[in-house]
Design an enzyme around this catalytic site. Structure first.
Site, mmCIF file in Angstrom:
data_model
loop_
_atom_site.group_PDB
_atom_site.id
_atom_site.type_symbol
_atom_site.label_atom_id
_atom_site.label_comp_id
_atom_site.label_asym_id
_atom_site.label_seq_id
_atom_site.Cartn_x
_atom_site.Cartn_y
_atom_site.Cartn_z
ATOM 1 N N LYS A 38 -29.233 -27.973 16.152
ATOM 2 C CA LYS A 38 -29.208 -28.020 17.612
ATOM 3 C C LYS A 38 -28.769 -29.401 18.122
ATOM 4 O O LYS A 38 -28.541 -30.307 17.332
ATOM 5 C CB LYS A 38 -30.575 -27.622 18.163
ATOM 6 C CG LYS A 38 -31.196 -26.424 17.456
ATOM 7 C CD LYS A 38 -30.409 -25.115 17.622
ATOM 8 C CE LYS A 38 -31.100 -24.015 16.818
ATOM 9 N NZ LYS A 38 -30.681 -22.678 17.146
HETATM 10 C C1 LIG Z 1 -31.838 -21.585 16.911
HETATM 11 C C2 LIG Z 1 -32.119 -20.555 17.920
HETATM 12 C C3 LIG Z 1 -33.396 -19.986 18.062
HETATM 13 C C4 LIG Z 1 -34.524 -20.289 17.129
HETATM 14 O O1 LIG Z 1 -34.830 -21.628 17.004
HETATM 15 P P1 LIG Z 1 -35.528 -22.146 15.638
HETATM 16 O O2 LIG Z 1 -35.937 -23.529 15.967
HETATM 17 O O3 LIG Z 1 -34.502 -22.075 14.568
HETATM 18 O O4 LIG Z 1 -36.695 -21.270 15.363
HETATM 19 C C5 LIG Z 1 -33.586 -19.077 19.078
HETATM 20 N N1 LIG Z 1 -32.597 -18.723 19.914
HETATM 21 C C6 LIG Z 1 -31.359 -19.232 19.801
HETATM 22 C C7 LIG Z 1 -30.307 -18.819 20.784
HETATM 23 C C8 LIG Z 1 -31.066 -20.147 18.789
HETATM 24 O O5 LIG Z 1 -29.825 -20.617 18.664
#
Ligand SMILES: *Cc1c(COP(=O)(O)O)cnc(C)c1O
Length: 394
Positions: free
Chosen positions: A188
């Site tokens: 992210k």
């Molecule tokens: C990465 C992601 C998640 C989940 O996040 P994690 O930290 O990996 O559990 C949920 N929704 C979207 C759109 C994502 O890209």
């Protein structure tokens, strides 16, 4: 090949982690009277609330647990329906499925976010909420989504997991709906390996999310029992080490986003004369994170040809980001009388089969963004990538 925050790990993250190890306190709760207890999770929550201009922020162990805590906080009950876009990461579905909710899928538009025009068609007497997902760092068309939500008295849970740092018309994503969930995973905008957070302006939603994330403790505790537990919760707590790294990353977020936007703008200028594609819609060009540049070709064969020439792939091939590729979700939906198969969302299928994600800051083959540039690319490297792309389009 992670998100931009990982490219900028430095002595700030290292020193913060060492400081926590030396303090001896790794749990989010510690002896408040001991000056060695650094309160990193609390500090992170305060800083996040300030950054997001939200009344409350709650740190969690992941974006998935932030989504689950948020959906729980909204008081959604088994059998309630929540409208979710057909293009999103699998966790948008799985988090609500584990609460017994029914994800009802809807089409995306050319911003690759939830299509406001398709929401009303999906509403049934059981619909309680909408989950706009700000995919690929790009805010959804929130004015129109919020108008539909108000008209039908639906709750709004914003999935901001790919959009830390994004805003829409001056408002940070996550604060326009009732509650917002973010991720601090490696892929992210900023990250602490794993981690996440919830933001809301509503005190009671915050307290319910807090209870969910800490074994049902309501009111909030500081490590010791306070009153009775009226909720049943789980453990989605963040720890001091992770929070220390997340804090160091948060301090870099605005610089990261500014750098990515500059690079995205330069790349777009350099490729804009090539033929056969347009750029995805940016609902707020000033508010997009700049983590990715998505191009939408005139037809699917051109998209497949160009992306394969560059060693990449079209977005419909990006695994568990597309409903049609999630066999386990489709099997679950079928088992609860919501049969969706490949082809159930023709608008989404069409857009994704014509789209290619070019990395700007998030370099992630899983997202279909294995080709492009990164946050440290020089202007010379950006020019070279642009030339390659233009040539691949010929
Ligand atoms: C990465 C992601 C998640 C989940 O996040 P994690 O930290 O990996 O559990 C949920 N929704 C979207 C759109 C994502 O890209």
């Amino acid at each position: 090949m992670p998100g931009p925050g990982a490219y900028w790990y430095g002595k700030e993250e290292l020193e913060a982690a060492v400081e926590v190890m030396n303090s001896g306190y790794l749990f989010r709760y510690g002896n408040e009277n001991d000056p060695k207890f650094l309160r990193k999770v609390y500090t992170l929550e305060n800083e996040l609330a300030k950054y997001e201009k939200a009344g409350y922020a709650l740190a969690t162990s992941s974006g998935t647990s932030a989504l689950l805590s948020s959906a729980f906080a909204l008081g959604l009950k088994p059998g309630d329906e929540i409208i979710v876009p057909a293009y999103t990461f699998v966790a948008s579905y799985s988090s609500v499925i584990f609460l017994g909710l029914v994800p009802v899928l809807a089409e995306i538009d050319e911003s690759l976010g939830l299509d406001p025009d398709d929401i009303e068609r999906r509403i049934t007497p059981k619909t309680k909420a909408i989950m706009p997902v700000h995919m690929l760092g790009n805010p959804c068309d929130m004015d129109r989504i919020m108008a539909v939500a108000r008209k039908h008295k639906l709750l709004v849970l914003e999935d901001c997991c790919q959009a830390a740092g994004a805003s829409y018309k001056g408002k940070k994503v996550g604060t326009m709906g009732d509650i917002g969930a973010f991720s601090l995973n490696f892929f992210k905008t900023i990250n602490s390996g794993d981690g996440g957070f919830v933001v809301t302006n509503d005190k009671s939603l915050y307290e319910r999310a807090f209870g969910m994330h800490d074994q049902g403790h309501t009111p909030n505790r500081t490590g010791v029992e306070v009153g009775n537990r009226s909720l049943l919760g789980l453990n989605f707590r963040l720890n001091e080490l992770t929070a220390a790294v997340a804090l160091a990353q948060l301090k870099k977020l605005d610089r990261i986003v500014a750098e990515l936007r500059r690079k995205r703008t330069l790349l777009k200028e350099l490729i804009s004369d090539a033929k056969g594609f347009k750029f995805r819609t940016l609902n707020d060009p000033e508010g997009d994170c700049g983590t990715l540049c998505t191009v939408i070709f005139d037809n699917a064969s051109k998209a497949a040809e160009v992306s394969s020439r560059l060693g990449s792939k079209t977005v419909d091939k990006s695994g568990w980001h597309v409903y049609a590729n999630m066999e386990h979700v489709l099997a679950h939906l079928k088992s609860i009388g919501q049969p969706h198969t490949k082809g159930s969302y023709p608008g989404t299928d069409d857009i994704l089969s014509r789209s290619m994600n070019i990395s700007i800051g998030v370099v992630d083959g899983g997202l279909g963004a294995g080709w492009g540039i990164n946050i440290n690319s020089t202007d010379g490297e950006i020019r070279k990538a642009a030339e390659q792309f233009v040539k691949a389009c010929e």
